[in-house]
Design a protein around this motif. Sequence first.
Motif, PDB file in Angstrom:
ATOM      1  N   ALA A 224      26.792  28.842  63.311  1.00  0.00           N
ATOM      2  CA  ALA A 224      27.715  27.570  63.186  1.00  0.00           C
ATOM      3  C   ALA A 224      27.516  27.015  61.707  1.00  0.00           C
ATOM      4  O   ALA A 224      26.513  26.959  61.227  1.00  0.00           O
ATOM      5  N   GLN A 226      29.274  23.509  59.221  1.00  0.00           N
ATOM      6  CA  GLN A 226      29.740  22.323  59.041  1.00  0.00           C
ATOM      7  C   GLN A 226      29.786  21.902  57.493  1.00  0.00           C
ATOM      8  O   GLN A 226      28.972  22.051  56.727  1.00  0.00           O
ATOM      9  N   ASN A 238      30.676  23.573  63.512  1.00  0.00           N
ATOM     10  CA  ASN A 238      31.689  24.714  64.469  1.00  0.00           C
ATOM     11  C   ASN A 238      31.161  25.972  64.314  1.00  0.00           C
ATOM     12  O   ASN A 238      30.743  26.498  63.283  1.00  0.00           O
TER      13      ASN A 238
END
Length: 348
Positions: A224, A226, A238
């Motif tokens: 993920a 950011q 995300n």
Amino acid sequence: MQISSSAIPQPIVPGANAGNATAVDGTSLGLNGENAATATPVTPTPNAAAPLRRGLSNWDQPLQGDISSAQQALDFLEQSAAQLRSLKTDLSARLANRQRTDGTLEARVRQFSNSWRTRSSASGGTLDAQLNFSTKGSTTSFTVRGMNFSNLRSGAREVLAMSVGGGQNVRSVVLEPGLSDEQITQRFNEALAPTGVRAQISEDGQLEFSTSEAQWAQVRDTIAVQGGGIRFASGQLNRVKAEAEAPQVDPDTWQTNDSDAIRATLTQVLQALSKVEQSIASVRQALAQVAARVQNAAPATTKSGMDQVAQAFVTTTRQPGYKSLLSITSALAGISRERVLSLLSLRQ
């Protein structure tokens, strides 16, 4: 009748020297004369023992491991090549209408597909999906959507927070205008290395990541990012999509439903056979390099030292008694089938 205590053998004391007559002697074992046992096994002369120990310790552990790994990968590849050649013959026969539709061809395809799924374990973890051989373990190369050099070079300064594996394992990558491809790669590599992920520039000049094949599933499902709203969204981490490099051989896609499918499968089988044969040549070359390392590691005096040890062993084992038995059992300790096969492979 009373049994004399002198007839009971005394235990062998580890580390006892030859002068300790109470540890083991010929009387206590019921032997006498030239056949009496001693407390220590046959020992080569100092001049012979030193080069022998050096010669064995130089390659015993790491080199033997490399030989075993290469041989295991080679066995898997050669078996796969044999299966592919047989499959090629069957596919060609079906196209020429020389083989009946009795399910045999379909069964052969499934058999190879099932066998190929064991690639990682069958090769001891030394062959990756690209058929690259490495004694350090197989890896999976992948790309991350949005992480390409053109996108990462553009825009103002931005700090990316990246998470791999979930939890609090968050790493930071600082991107600035004017960074070269090598500098961008280095920053990702330095940030992600503790998570088991490495960054590199691929052969076609793209940013590429890699991780161990065993860790790939976890990395794929947990990576993920950011950003600061410049290259990647701000706010919270995300999930981003990570895609593995297509494998060199993918039998799960092979079909035999009709002539067109068989023809396409035959083409893929021929390509797979070519790639497997290239990998075989690569592993054989690696095996030859290991063999050369073994010879280079052996000191020049090892052969003469081995000859002296061998002669001392022969002399001792010709004398019946405990000393002979102890020498033989000591020589056989630690010998296994795998070690013998590894040594014999050097003579091929």
